[in-house]
Design an enzyme around this catalytic site. Structure first.
Site, PDB file in Angstrom:
ATOM      1  N   ASP A   1      77.846  22.808  52.811  1.00  0.00           N
ATOM      2  CA  ASP A   1      77.936  21.878  51.691  1.00  0.00           C
ATOM      3  C   ASP A   1      79.373  21.380  51.508  1.00  0.00           C
ATOM      4  OD1 ASP A   1      76.626  20.920  49.107  1.00  0.00           O
ATOM      5  OD2 ASP A   1      78.311  22.051  48.301  1.00  0.00           O
TER       6      ASP A   1
ATOM      7  N   GLU B   1      77.910  18.604  55.726  1.00  0.00           N
ATOM      8  CA  GLU B   1      77.705  17.542  54.741  1.00  0.00           C
ATOM      9  C   GLU B   1      79.070  16.977  54.386  1.00  0.00           C
ATOM     10  OE1 GLU B   1      76.315  16.511  50.227  1.00  0.00           O
ATOM     11  OE2 GLU B   1      77.761  18.061  50.692  1.00  0.00           O
TER      12      GLU B   1
HETATM   13  C1  GLC Z   1      76.440  18.657  47.692  1.00  0.00           C
HETATM   14  C2  GLC Z   1      75.000  18.923  47.317  1.00  0.00           C
HETATM   15  C3  GLC Z   1      74.796  18.551  45.878  1.00  0.00           C
HETATM   16  C4  GLC Z   1      75.725  19.355  45.026  1.00  0.00           C
HETATM   17  C5  GLC Z   1      77.182  19.211  45.492  1.00  0.00           C
HETATM   18  C6  GLC Z   1      78.069  20.239  44.865  1.00  0.00           C
HETATM   19  O1  GLC Z   1      76.743  17.305  47.655  1.00  0.00           O
HETATM   20  O2  GLC Z   1      74.134  18.238  48.167  1.00  0.00           O
HETATM   21  O3  GLC Z   1      73.461  18.734  45.473  1.00  0.00           O
HETATM   22  O4  GLC Z   1      75.609  18.954  43.691  1.00  0.00           O
HETATM   23  O5  GLC Z   1      77.303  19.382  46.875  1.00  0.00           O
HETATM   24  O6  GLC Z   1      77.824  21.502  45.415  1.00  0.00           O
END
Ligand code: GLC
Ligand code: CA
Length: 569
Positions: A204, A246
Protein backbone atom coordinates in the site's frame (compact mmCIF):
# COMPACT_ATOMS: atom_id res chain seq x y z
CA UNK A 1 1.34 -28.15 -21.66
CA UNK A 2 1.73 -25.56 -18.91
CA UNK A 3 3.39 -22.33 -20.03
CA UNK A 4 7.01 -22.00 -19.11
CA UNK A 5 6.62 -19.07 -16.71
CA UNK A 6 9.28 -18.11 -14.23
CA UNK A 7 6.80 -16.73 -11.67
CA UNK A 8 3.25 -17.62 -10.77
CA UNK A 9 1.94 -14.09 -11.47
CA UNK A 10 3.08 -14.05 -15.07
CA UNK A 11 -0.09 -14.25 -17.10
CA UNK A 12 -2.34 -14.36 -14.05
CA UNK A 13 -5.63 -12.59 -13.25
CA UNK A 14 -6.06 -11.15 -9.77
CA UNK A 15 -9.45 -10.90 -8.09
CA UNK A 16 -9.61 -8.18 -5.45
CA UNK A 17 -11.98 -8.79 -2.57
CA UNK A 18 -12.83 -7.08 0.68
CA UNK A 19 -12.82 -9.72 3.41
CA UNK A 20 -15.52 -7.93 5.42
CA UNK A 21 -17.88 -7.73 2.45
CA UNK A 22 -17.33 -10.98 0.59
CA UNK A 23 -18.97 -13.80 2.53
CA UNK A 24 -19.94 -14.22 6.18
CA UNK A 25 -19.52 -17.79 7.39
CA UNK A 26 -20.43 -17.41 11.06
CA UNK A 27 -23.55 -15.31 10.69
CA UNK A 28 -22.41 -12.23 12.61
CA UNK A 29 -23.03 -9.93 9.65
CA UNK A 30 -19.35 -9.43 8.82
CA UNK A 31 -17.53 -11.24 6.05
CA UNK A 32 -14.65 -13.42 7.22
CA UNK A 33 -11.81 -15.68 6.14
CA UNK A 34 -13.92 -18.82 6.50
CA UNK A 35 -16.47 -17.22 4.16
CA UNK A 36 -13.78 -16.57 1.58
CA UNK A 37 -12.59 -20.16 1.88
CA UNK A 38 -16.11 -21.43 1.19
CA UNK A 39 -16.34 -19.33 -1.94
CA UNK A 40 -13.01 -20.37 -3.44
CA UNK A 41 -14.63 -22.94 -5.76
CA UNK A 42 -16.64 -20.08 -7.26
CA UNK A 43 -13.46 -18.11 -7.93
CA UNK A 44 -11.82 -21.15 -9.43
CA UNK A 45 -14.83 -21.66 -11.72
CA UNK A 46 -14.78 -17.97 -12.67
CA UNK A 47 -11.23 -18.40 -13.89
CA UNK A 48 -9.10 -16.14 -11.71
CA UNK A 49 -5.65 -17.17 -10.51
CA UNK A 50 -5.18 -15.16 -7.33
CA UNK A 51 -7.07 -13.21 -4.72
CA UNK A 52 -5.89 -9.97 -3.18
CA UNK A 53 -7.49 -9.34 0.19
CA UNK A 54 -7.55 -5.79 1.55
CA UNK A 55 -6.04 -5.57 5.07
CA UNK A 56 -7.00 -8.33 7.50
CA UNK A 57 -5.21 -6.94 10.56
CA UNK A 58 -6.67 -5.63 13.84
CA UNK A 59 -7.85 -2.10 13.24
CA UNK A 60 -10.34 0.47 14.56
CA UNK A 61 -11.48 0.71 10.91
CA UNK A 62 -11.24 4.46 10.50
CA UNK A 63 -9.89 3.75 7.02
CA UNK A 64 -11.26 0.38 5.96
CA UNK A 65 -8.55 -1.50 7.88
CA UNK A 66 -5.66 0.51 6.42
CA UNK A 67 -5.21 1.86 9.96
CA UNK A 68 -3.53 -1.02 11.74
CA UNK A 69 -2.98 -1.68 15.44
CA UNK A 70 -1.08 -4.97 15.10
CA UNK A 71 0.74 -6.04 11.95
CA UNK A 72 1.21 -9.62 13.07
CA UNK A 73 -2.31 -10.81 13.76
CA UNK A 74 -5.76 -10.98 12.26
CA UNK A 75 -8.80 -8.88 13.10
CA UNK A 76 -11.01 -11.11 15.28
CA UNK A 77 -14.04 -10.26 13.11
CA UNK A 78 -12.30 -12.05 10.25
CA UNK A 79 -11.05 -15.10 12.10
CA UNK A 80 -7.71 -16.31 13.37
CA UNK A 81 -4.42 -17.67 12.08
CA UNK A 82 -5.91 -21.16 11.79
CA UNK A 83 -8.59 -19.72 9.46
CA UNK A 84 -5.91 -18.13 7.32
CA UNK A 85 -4.03 -21.43 7.17
CA UNK A 86 -7.16 -23.25 6.06
CA UNK A 87 -7.88 -20.57 3.50
CA UNK A 88 -4.36 -20.88 2.11
CA UNK A 89 -4.54 -24.67 2.02
CA UNK A 90 -7.79 -24.75 0.12
CA UNK A 91 -6.76 -21.94 -2.21
CA UNK A 92 -3.53 -23.73 -3.04
CA UNK A 93 -5.37 -27.00 -3.67
CA UNK A 94 -7.48 -25.12 -6.20
CA UNK A 95 -4.44 -23.46 -7.74
CA UNK A 96 -5.36 -20.02 -6.38
CA UNK A 97 -2.71 -17.74 -4.89
CA UNK A 98 -3.37 -15.44 -1.94
CA UNK A 99 -2.01 -11.90 -1.84
CA UNK A 100 -2.14 -9.84 1.36
CA UNK A 101 -2.35 -6.09 1.56
CA UNK A 102 0.52 -4.67 3.56
CA UNK A 103 0.52 -1.09 4.77
CA UNK A 104 4.12 0.00 5.24
CA UNK A 105 3.66 3.74 5.48
CA UNK A 106 1.52 4.25 8.56
CA UNK A 107 -0.27 2.71 11.51
CA UNK A 108 -3.39 3.54 13.48
CA UNK A 109 -3.05 6.09 16.28
CA UNK A 110 -4.06 3.17 18.50
CA UNK A 111 -1.01 1.10 17.54
CA UNK A 112 1.09 0.47 20.67
CA UNK A 113 4.09 1.99 18.85
CA UNK A 114 2.24 5.29 18.55
CA UNK A 115 0.96 5.25 22.12
CA UNK A 116 4.51 4.53 23.30
CA UNK A 117 5.88 7.30 21.07
CA UNK A 118 3.56 9.95 22.48
CA UNK A 119 4.74 9.31 26.02
CA UNK A 120 8.38 8.68 25.25
CA UNK A 121 10.91 11.48 25.73
CA UNK A 122 11.42 13.74 22.78
CA UNK A 123 14.41 12.54 20.72
CA UNK A 124 14.20 8.93 21.94
CA UNK A 125 14.05 6.05 19.46
CA UNK A 126 10.51 5.25 20.72
CA UNK A 127 9.30 8.79 20.03
CA UNK A 128 11.07 8.69 16.68
CA UNK A 129 8.99 5.77 15.42
CA UNK A 130 6.87 8.55 13.96
CA UNK A 131 7.61 11.94 12.41
CA UNK A 132 7.27 14.80 14.93
CA UNK A 133 7.67 18.56 14.63
CA UNK A 134 7.15 21.53 16.90
CA UNK A 135 5.42 23.38 14.08
CA UNK A 136 2.92 22.23 11.49
CA UNK A 137 4.56 23.74 8.43
CA UNK A 138 7.06 21.00 7.50
CA UNK A 139 7.08 19.25 4.11
CA UNK A 140 4.86 21.96 2.70
CA UNK A 141 5.22 20.60 -0.86
CA UNK A 142 3.68 17.26 0.05
CA UNK A 143 0.03 17.37 -1.06
CA UNK A 144 -2.75 16.54 1.37
CA UNK A 145 -4.12 13.26 0.01
CA UNK A 146 -7.48 12.94 1.74
CA UNK A 147 -8.34 16.54 1.12
CA UNK A 148 -12.05 16.01 1.65
CA UNK A 149 -11.30 15.12 5.26
CA UNK A 150 -8.02 16.81 6.09
CA UNK A 151 -6.60 20.25 5.47
CA UNK A 152 -3.08 19.55 6.76
CA UNK A 153 -0.58 16.68 6.89
CA UNK A 154 0.11 17.53 10.56
CA UNK A 155 -1.91 16.87 13.68
CA UNK A 156 -1.28 18.20 17.17
CA UNK A 157 -0.79 15.63 19.91
CA UNK A 158 -1.50 16.85 23.44
CA UNK A 159 0.53 14.18 25.16
CA UNK A 160 3.64 14.57 23.06
CA UNK A 161 3.26 18.32 22.86
CA UNK A 162 4.23 18.10 19.19
CA UNK A 163 2.69 17.70 15.78
CA UNK A 164 2.89 14.33 14.00
CA UNK A 165 2.91 13.73 10.26
CA UNK A 166 0.03 11.88 8.60
CA UNK A 167 -0.16 11.70 4.81
CA UNK A 168 -3.59 10.10 5.06
CA UNK A 169 -6.15 10.52 7.85
CA UNK A 170 -5.20 12.08 11.20
CA UNK A 171 -5.90 8.59 12.61
CA UNK A 172 -2.98 7.25 10.54
CA UNK A 173 0.38 8.61 11.69
CA UNK A 174 3.26 8.03 9.25
CA UNK A 175 6.01 5.73 10.45
CA UNK A 176 9.44 7.32 10.48
CA UNK A 177 11.56 5.22 8.12
CA UNK A 178 14.60 7.33 8.88
CA UNK A 179 14.64 5.45 12.17
CA UNK A 180 16.45 2.11 11.55
CA UNK A 181 14.34 0.46 14.27
CA UNK A 182 11.21 1.14 12.20
CA UNK A 183 12.77 -0.49 9.16
CA UNK A 184 13.69 -3.58 11.17
CA UNK A 185 10.20 -3.89 12.66
CA UNK A 186 8.55 -3.65 9.25
CA UNK A 187 10.94 -6.16 7.69
CA UNK A 188 10.05 -8.49 10.54
CA UNK A 189 6.40 -8.04 9.56
CA UNK A 190 7.27 -9.10 6.01
CA UNK A 191 9.10 -12.17 7.34
CA UNK A 192 6.21 -13.03 9.61
CA UNK A 193 3.67 -13.25 6.77
CA UNK A 194 6.12 -15.03 4.50
CA UNK A 195 6.33 -17.70 7.18
CA UNK A 196 2.55 -18.02 7.19
CA UNK A 197 2.76 -19.12 3.55
CA UNK A 198 1.21 -16.20 1.71
CA UNK A 199 1.92 -15.78 -2.01
CA UNK A 200 2.33 -12.05 -2.33
CA UNK A 201 1.95 -8.58 -0.94
CA UNK A 202 0.09 -5.67 -2.40
CA UNK A 203 2.21 -2.91 -0.93
CA UNK A 204 0.00 0.00 0.00
CA UNK A 205 1.01 3.61 -0.66
CA UNK A 206 4.67 2.82 -1.38
CA UNK A 207 5.78 6.29 -2.50
CA UNK A 208 5.47 7.91 0.90
CA UNK A 209 7.89 6.05 3.17
CA UNK A 210 10.57 8.74 3.43
CA UNK A 211 10.23 12.52 3.53
CA UNK A 212 12.46 15.32 2.32
CA UNK A 213 11.94 19.07 2.60
CA UNK A 214 11.29 20.81 -0.70
CA UNK A 215 9.88 17.69 -2.41
CA UNK A 216 6.45 16.09 -2.81
CA UNK A 217 7.83 13.40 -0.50
CA UNK A 218 7.13 10.69 -3.07
CA UNK A 219 9.47 7.99 -4.34
CA UNK A 220 12.63 9.34 -2.71
CA UNK A 221 15.83 7.32 -3.20
CA UNK A 222 15.71 6.14 0.45
CA UNK A 223 12.21 4.79 -0.15
CA UNK A 224 13.48 2.75 -3.11
CA UNK A 225 16.39 1.52 -1.03
CA UNK A 226 14.02 0.25 1.65
CA UNK A 227 11.81 -1.47 -0.93
CA UNK A 228 14.90 -3.27 -2.20
CA UNK A 229 15.39 -4.57 1.33
CA UNK A 230 11.81 -5.86 1.28
CA UNK A 231 12.60 -7.59 -2.00
CA UNK A 232 15.66 -9.22 -0.46
CA UNK A 233 13.50 -10.70 2.31
CA UNK A 234 11.11 -12.07 -0.27
CA UNK A 235 13.97 -13.46 -2.37
CA UNK A 236 15.37 -15.18 0.70
CA UNK A 237 12.14 -17.10 1.11
CA UNK A 238 12.01 -20.44 -0.71
CA UNK A 239 8.65 -19.67 -2.34
CA UNK A 240 7.70 -17.49 -5.27
CA UNK A 241 6.20 -14.33 -3.73
CA UNK A 242 4.77 -11.35 -5.61
CA UNK A 243 5.46 -7.74 -4.61
CA UNK A 244 2.85 -5.49 -6.19
CA UNK A 245 3.15 -1.73 -5.71
CA UNK A 246 0.37 0.75 -5.24
CA UNK A 247 1.82 4.04 -6.46
CA UNK A 248 -0.81 6.35 -7.90
CA UNK A 249 1.61 8.22 -10.11
CA UNK A 250 2.38 8.74 -13.78
CA UNK A 251 4.40 5.90 -15.33
CA UNK A 252 7.66 7.84 -15.29
CA UNK A 253 7.33 7.94 -11.49
CA UNK A 254 5.92 4.45 -10.90
CA UNK A 255 8.35 2.70 -13.27
CA UNK A 256 11.30 3.06 -10.84
CA UNK A 257 9.51 0.71 -8.40
CA UNK A 258 9.97 -1.96 -11.07
CA UNK A 259 13.71 -1.45 -11.36
CA UNK A 260 15.98 -4.49 -11.13
CA UNK A 261 16.00 -5.82 -7.57
CA UNK A 262 12.93 -3.91 -6.48
CA UNK A 263 9.23 -4.82 -6.91
CA UNK A 264 7.73 -7.23 -9.43
CA UNK A 265 4.63 -5.35 -10.54
CA UNK A 266 2.83 -2.04 -10.09
CA UNK A 267 -0.65 -0.80 -10.81
CA UNK A 268 -0.97 1.41 -13.89
CA UNK A 269 -3.54 3.93 -12.71
CA UNK A 270 -2.91 6.34 -15.57
CA UNK A 271 -4.00 3.62 -17.98
CA UNK A 272 -7.18 3.09 -15.97
CA UNK A 273 -8.00 6.79 -16.27
CA UNK A 274 -7.23 6.73 -20.01
CA UNK A 275 -9.45 3.71 -20.58
CA UNK A 276 -12.39 5.59 -19.05
CA UNK A 277 -11.50 8.75 -20.97
CA UNK A 278 -11.38 6.81 -24.25
CA UNK A 279 -14.89 5.46 -23.66
CA UNK A 280 -16.09 8.89 -22.50
CA UNK A 281 -14.81 10.53 -25.70
CA UNK A 282 -15.30 7.64 -28.09
CA UNK A 283 -11.73 8.02 -29.33
CA UNK A 284 -8.48 6.38 -28.45
CA UNK A 285 -5.58 8.59 -29.60
CA UNK A 286 -4.52 9.41 -26.04
CA UNK A 287 -4.98 5.80 -25.00
CA UNK A 288 -2.48 4.85 -27.72
CA UNK A 289 0.00 7.37 -26.31
CA UNK A 290 -0.52 6.11 -22.77
CA UNK A 291 0.01 2.47 -23.81
CA UNK A 292 3.17 3.43 -25.67
CA UNK A 293 4.53 5.33 -22.68
CA UNK A 294 3.80 2.51 -20.24
CA UNK A 295 5.46 -0.09 -22.48
CA UNK A 296 8.44 2.15 -23.18
CA UNK A 297 8.89 2.69 -19.44
CA UNK A 298 8.55 -0.99 -18.48
CA UNK A 299 8.00 -3.46 -21.32
CA UNK A 300 6.02 -6.63 -20.88
CA UNK A 301 3.39 -7.67 -18.40
CA UNK A 302 4.51 -6.00 -15.19
CA UNK A 303 1.74 -3.43 -15.02
CA UNK A 304 -1.29 -4.49 -13.01
CA UNK A 305 -4.47 -3.31 -14.70
CA UNK A 306 -7.48 -2.46 -12.55
CA UNK A 307 -10.68 -0.87 -13.80
CA UNK A 308 -12.09 -0.22 -10.37
CA UNK A 309 -11.05 -1.01 -6.83
CA UNK A 310 -12.16 -0.21 -3.29
CA UNK A 311 -11.05 3.43 -3.65
CA UNK A 312 -12.17 6.23 -5.89
CA UNK A 313 -11.60 6.03 -9.62
CA UNK A 314 -8.42 8.03 -9.16
CA UNK A 315 -7.96 10.91 -11.58
CA UNK A 316 -6.03 13.47 -9.55
CA UNK A 317 -5.37 17.11 -10.17
CA UNK A 318 -3.34 17.00 -13.37
CA UNK A 319 -0.39 15.05 -11.97
CA UNK A 320 -1.48 11.50 -12.84
CA UNK A 321 -3.15 12.38 -16.14
CA UNK A 322 -3.77 15.68 -17.91
CA UNK A 323 -6.61 17.99 -16.93
CA UNK A 324 -8.19 17.19 -20.29
CA UNK A 325 -8.39 13.50 -19.39
CA UNK A 326 -9.89 14.32 -15.98
CA UNK A 327 -12.38 16.61 -17.65
CA UNK A 328 -13.28 13.98 -20.26
CA UNK A 329 -14.08 11.39 -17.61
CA UNK A 330 -16.01 13.81 -15.42
CA UNK A 331 -18.16 15.12 -18.24
CA UNK A 332 -18.37 11.94 -20.30
CA UNK A 333 -20.21 9.91 -17.69
CA UNK A 334 -23.36 11.66 -16.44
CA UNK A 335 -23.51 9.26 -13.49
CA UNK A 336 -20.15 10.50 -12.24
CA UNK A 337 -21.56 13.92 -11.55
CA UNK A 338 -21.67 14.82 -7.88
CA UNK A 339 -19.56 11.80 -6.90
CA UNK A 340 -16.12 13.39 -6.78
CA UNK A 341 -14.57 12.51 -3.41
CA UNK A 342 -10.90 13.42 -2.84
CA UNK A 343 -9.19 12.83 -6.16
CA UNK A 344 -11.67 10.97 -8.22
CA UNK A 345 -15.04 9.42 -8.75
CA UNK A 346 -16.53 7.36 -5.97
CA UNK A 347 -18.69 4.95 -7.96
CA UNK A 348 -18.64 1.34 -8.97
CA UNK A 349 -18.13 0.44 -12.59
CA UNK A 350 -21.65 -0.63 -13.62
CA UNK A 351 -23.52 2.41 -12.27
CA UNK A 352 -20.80 4.70 -13.61
CA UNK A 353 -21.60 3.23 -17.05
CA UNK A 354 -25.32 3.62 -16.34
CA UNK A 355 -25.79 -0.14 -16.37
CA UNK A 356 -24.81 -0.44 -20.05
CA UNK A 357 -23.13 -3.85 -20.41
CA UNK A 358 -21.43 -2.91 -23.71
CA UNK A 359 -18.76 -0.47 -22.45
CA UNK A 360 -18.46 -2.71 -19.39
CA UNK A 361 -17.49 -5.78 -21.42
CA UNK A 362 -15.38 -3.64 -23.74
CA UNK A 363 -13.29 -2.29 -20.85
CA UNK A 364 -12.86 -5.75 -19.37
CA UNK A 365 -11.94 -7.21 -22.77
CA UNK A 366 -9.15 -4.64 -22.91
CA UNK A 367 -7.68 -5.38 -19.49
CA UNK A 368 -7.98 -9.11 -20.26
CA UNK A 369 -5.97 -8.74 -23.46
CA UNK A 370 -3.49 -5.88 -22.89
CA UNK A 371 -0.04 -6.76 -21.53
CA UNK A 372 -0.22 -6.90 -17.76
CA UNK A 373 -2.03 -8.42 -14.82
CA UNK A 374 -5.78 -7.80 -15.04
CA UNK A 375 -7.37 -7.02 -11.66
CA UNK A 376 -11.06 -7.74 -11.32
CA UNK A 377 -12.88 -6.04 -8.43
CA UNK A 378 -15.32 -8.32 -6.60
CA UNK A 379 -18.88 -7.83 -7.77
CA UNK A 380 -17.84 -6.21 -11.04
CA UNK A 381 -18.17 -9.62 -12.69
CA UNK A 382 -21.91 -9.25 -11.98
CA UNK A 383 -22.22 -5.55 -12.76
CA UNK A 384 -22.99 -4.98 -9.10
CA UNK A 385 -24.24 -1.53 -8.13
CA UNK A 386 -23.21 0.85 -5.37
CA UNK A 387 -24.82 2.83 -2.56
CA UNK A 388 -23.95 6.50 -2.99
CA UNK A 389 -24.35 8.34 0.27
CA UNK A 390 -22.64 5.75 2.44
CA UNK A 391 -19.69 7.02 4.43
CA UNK A 392 -16.42 7.66 2.60
CA UNK A 393 -15.74 4.96 -0.02
CA UNK A 394 -18.22 2.51 1.47
CA UNK A 395 -20.48 3.12 -1.53
CA UNK A 396 -18.23 0.70 -3.45
CA UNK A 397 -17.69 -1.76 -0.63
CA UNK A 398 -21.12 -3.31 -0.04
CA UNK A 399 -21.72 -7.05 0.41
CA UNK A 400 -21.21 -9.41 -2.51
CA UNK A 401 -24.48 -10.65 -3.97
CA UNK A 402 -24.48 -14.46 -4.07
CA UNK A 403 -28.13 -15.46 -4.21
CA UNK A 404 -31.60 -13.96 -4.19
CA UNK A 405 -31.95 -14.83 -0.48
CA UNK A 406 -31.97 -12.25 2.30
CA UNK A 407 -28.87 -10.05 2.21
CA UNK A 408 -27.99 -11.63 -1.12
CA UNK A 409 -26.82 -14.80 0.61
CA UNK A 410 -23.90 -12.83 2.03
CA UNK A 411 -24.91 -13.40 5.65
CA UNK A 412 -27.67 -14.89 7.76
CA UNK A 413 -27.43 -12.06 10.30
CA UNK A 414 -30.36 -9.70 10.86
CA UNK A 415 -30.14 -6.58 8.70
CA UNK A 416 -28.94 -4.16 11.39
CA UNK A 417 -25.88 -6.33 11.96
CA UNK A 418 -24.76 -6.37 8.34
CA UNK A 419 -21.40 -4.73 7.74
CA UNK A 420 -22.96 -2.57 5.00
CA UNK A 421 -26.37 -2.66 3.33
CA UNK A 422 -26.69 -4.98 0.33
CA UNK A 423 -27.68 -3.24 -2.89
CA UNK A 424 -31.39 -2.92 -3.58
CA UNK A 425 -31.20 0.05 -5.96
CA UNK A 426 -33.40 -0.28 -9.06
CA UNK A 427 -31.57 -2.19 -11.76
CA UNK A 428 -28.97 -3.53 -9.34
CA UNK A 429 -31.14 -5.26 -6.73
CA UNK A 430 -29.35 -8.29 -5.28
CA UNK A 431 -32.45 -10.38 -5.95
CA UNK A 432 -31.62 -10.06 -9.64
CA UNK A 433 -27.94 -9.13 -9.81
CA UNK A 434 -26.36 -12.08 -8.01
CA UNK A 435 -24.11 -15.04 -8.73
CA UNK A 436 -26.76 -17.78 -8.61
CA UNK A 437 -29.12 -16.03 -11.02
CA UNK A 438 -26.38 -15.02 -13.42
CA UNK A 439 -24.93 -18.52 -13.51
CA UNK A 440 -28.30 -19.70 -14.81
CA UNK A 441 -28.44 -17.11 -17.58
CA UNK A 442 -26.10 -17.94 -20.44
CA UNK A 443 -26.03 -14.33 -21.64
CA UNK A 444 -25.19 -12.85 -18.24
CA UNK A 445 -22.21 -10.68 -17.50
CA UNK A 446 -20.95 -13.33 -15.09
CA UNK A 447 -20.98 -16.03 -17.77
CA UNK A 448 -19.28 -13.60 -20.11
CA UNK A 449 -16.41 -13.15 -17.62
CA UNK A 450 -16.19 -16.89 -17.08
CA UNK A 451 -15.93 -17.42 -20.82
CA UNK A 452 -13.40 -14.64 -21.40
CA UNK A 453 -11.22 -15.77 -18.51
CA UNK A 454 -11.30 -19.43 -19.41
CA UNK A 455 -10.60 -18.58 -23.07
CA UNK A 456 -7.69 -16.43 -21.96
CA UNK A 457 -6.26 -19.33 -19.99
CA UNK A 458 -5.89 -21.14 -23.32
CA UNK A 459 -4.28 -18.18 -25.06
CA UNK A 460 -0.68 -17.78 -23.89
CA UNK A 461 -0.22 -14.98 -26.43
CA UNK A 462 -2.73 -12.81 -24.54
CA UNK A 463 -1.28 -13.62 -21.17
CA UNK A 464 2.42 -13.52 -21.86
CA UNK A 465 3.00 -12.37 -25.40
CA UNK A 466 4.90 -9.41 -26.78
CA UNK A 467 2.87 -6.32 -27.46
CA UNK A 468 2.65 -4.50 -30.76
CA UNK A 469 0.29 -1.57 -31.30
CA UNK A 470 -1.28 -1.72 -34.77
CA UNK A 471 -2.12 1.40 -36.74
CA UNK A 472 -5.78 2.12 -37.04
CA UNK A 473 -7.18 4.82 -39.28
CA UNK A 474 -10.41 5.03 -37.31
CA UNK A 475 -10.27 7.32 -34.27
CA UNK A 476 -12.44 4.98 -32.19
CA UNK A 477 -10.62 1.76 -32.95
CA UNK A 478 -7.74 0.49 -30.86
CA UNK A 479 -5.85 -2.45 -32.26
CA UNK A 480 -2.85 -4.47 -31.16
CA UNK A 481 -1.16 -7.81 -31.53
CA UNK A 482 0.21 -10.09 -28.83
CA UNK A 483 2.52 -12.91 -29.70
CA UNK A 484 4.55 -15.66 -28.16
CA UNK A 485 6.85 -17.81 -30.27
CA UNK A 486 4.06 -20.01 -31.57
CA UNK A 487 0.89 -18.02 -31.12
CA UNK A 488 -0.22 -14.61 -32.37
CA UNK A 489 -3.42 -12.82 -31.45
CA UNK A 490 -4.82 -9.66 -32.96
CA UNK A 491 -7.25 -7.55 -30.96
CA UNK A 492 -9.43 -4.70 -32.16
CA UNK A 493 -11.80 -2.69 -30.00
CA UNK A 494 -14.22 0.12 -30.72
CA UNK A 495 -14.35 2.48 -27.74
CA UNK A 496 -17.30 4.46 -29.06
CA UNK A 497 -21.04 4.04 -28.87
CA UNK A 498 -21.37 4.06 -32.66
CA UNK A 499 -20.42 1.28 -35.06
CA UNK A 500 -17.02 1.53 -36.72
CA UNK A 501 -15.76 0.06 -39.96
CA UNK A 502 -12.09 0.31 -40.79
CA UNK A 503 -9.17 -1.51 -42.34
CA UNK A 504 -6.24 -2.96 -40.49
CA UNK A 505 -2.86 -3.50 -42.08
CA UNK A 506 -2.20 -7.17 -41.34
CA UNK A 507 0.42 -7.39 -44.08
CA UNK A 508 2.93 -9.01 -41.71
CA UNK A 509 0.56 -12.03 -41.50
CA UNK A 510 -0.67 -11.85 -45.11
CA UNK A 511 -2.64 -14.95 -46.10
CA UNK A 512 -2.89 -16.32 -42.54
CA UNK A 513 -6.10 -17.80 -41.27
CA UNK A 514 -7.99 -15.42 -38.91
CA UNK A 515 -10.26 -17.00 -36.32
CA UNK A 516 -12.21 -15.09 -33.70
CA UNK A 517 -11.64 -17.26 -30.67
CA UNK A 518 -14.02 -16.44 -27.88
CA UNK A 519 -17.26 -17.22 -29.72
CA UNK A 520 -15.72 -19.00 -32.68
CA UNK A 521 -15.98 -17.46 -36.12
CA UNK A 522 -13.83 -17.63 -39.26
CA UNK A 523 -12.85 -14.36 -40.91
CA UNK A 524 -11.22 -13.84 -44.31
CA UNK A 525 -7.47 -14.45 -44.41
CA UNK A 526 -5.21 -11.61 -43.22
CA UNK A 527 -4.27 -8.97 -45.78
CA UNK A 528 -2.70 -5.51 -46.10
CA UNK A 529 -6.05 -3.83 -45.87
CA UNK A 530 -8.18 -6.15 -43.85
CA UNK A 531 -11.72 -4.85 -43.54
CA UNK A 532 -13.47 -5.08 -40.18
CA UNK A 533 -16.72 -3.87 -38.74
CA UNK A 534 -17.06 -3.37 -34.99
CA UNK A 535 -20.46 -2.62 -33.48
CA UNK A 536 -20.79 0.03 -30.76
CA UNK A 537 -18.27 -0.88 -28.01
CA UNK A 538 -17.49 -4.04 -29.98
CA UNK A 539 -14.23 -5.95 -29.87
CA UNK A 540 -12.68 -9.12 -31.28
CA UNK A 541 -9.84 -11.41 -30.31
CA UNK A 542 -8.48 -13.16 -33.40
CA UNK A 543 -6.07 -16.04 -33.47
CA UNK A 544 -3.68 -15.62 -36.39
CA UNK A 545 -2.67 -18.68 -38.38
CA UNK A 546 -3.04 -22.32 -37.49
CA UNK A 547 -1.68 -22.22 -33.95
CA UNK A 548 -3.03 -25.08 -31.92
CA UNK A 549 -5.27 -24.06 -29.08
CA UNK A 550 -5.51 -26.42 -26.14
CA UNK A 551 -9.24 -26.67 -26.82
CA UNK A 552 -11.50 -25.00 -29.34
CA UNK A 553 -13.06 -22.11 -27.47
CA UNK A 554 -16.01 -22.18 -29.81
CA UNK A 555 -18.15 -24.61 -27.83
CA UNK A 556 -21.35 -23.03 -26.44
CA UNK A 557 -21.34 -21.72 -22.85
CA UNK A 558 -21.46 -24.53 -20.33
CA UNK A 559 -24.74 -25.09 -18.50
CA UNK A 560 -24.16 -23.56 -15.13
CA UNK A 561 -23.68 -25.56 -11.98
CA UNK A 562 -25.05 -24.81 -8.56
CA UNK A 563 -21.79 -26.03 -7.00
CA UNK A 564 -19.79 -22.82 -7.21
CA UNK A 565 -22.16 -20.82 -5.00
CA UNK A 566 -23.00 -23.62 -2.63
CA UNK A 567 -21.13 -23.10 0.61
CA UNK A 568 -18.97 -26.11 1.40
CA UNK A 569 -15.60 -26.56 2.92
C1 GLC B 1 -4.33 3.13 -0.26
C2 GLC B 1 -5.58 2.30 -0.09
C3 GLC B 1 -6.67 3.17 0.48
C4 GLC B 1 -6.21 3.72 1.79
C5 GLC B 1 -4.86 4.44 1.66
C6 GLC B 1 -4.25 4.72 3.00
O1 GLC B 1 -4.49 4.12 -1.21
O2 GLC B 1 -5.96 1.72 -1.30
O3 GLC B 1 -7.88 2.47 0.62
O4 GLC B 1 -7.18 4.61 2.29
O5 GLC B 1 -3.93 3.67 0.96
O6 GLC B 1 -3.78 3.53 3.58
CA1 CA C 1 -18.52 -13.25 10.15
Amino acid sequence: MPDPVAHWWEGCVIYQLLPRSFADANGDGIGDLAGIRERLPYLSWLGVDAIWMTPIYPSPLKDGGYDITDFKSIHPDLGCMADLRQLLERAHRLGIKVVLDLVLNHTSVLHPWFQRARWAPSGSSERNFYVWRDRDDGYADAPVLFRRYESSNWEWDEVAGQYFLHRFLRHQPDLNYANPAVQEEMLAVVDFWLEQGIDGFRLDAVPFLFEEEGSRCEGLPETHAFLRRVRQRVDACDRDVLLLAEAIQPVQESAPYLAEGELHAAFEFALTAHLFAAVAQGRCDQLYTCLREAQNAVPGCRWALPLRNHDELWLGDGHLVSDAVVEAVCTGFPNAEGHWLNWGINRRLAPMLNGDPRPNTLLHSLIYSLPGIPCLYYGDELGMGDWPGLRDRDANRTPMAWTRDRAGGFSTAPDPLLVLPPITAPGYDYRVVNVAVQQQLSGSLLNWHHRMLTSRQQLPALRLGDFQLLESDHPSVLSYARSTGDMTMVVAANVSGTGASTQLDLGQWRGSRMREVVWGCEFPAASDSWFIYLPAYGFFWWLVGEADMVAEASEPPQPERAEPVAASS
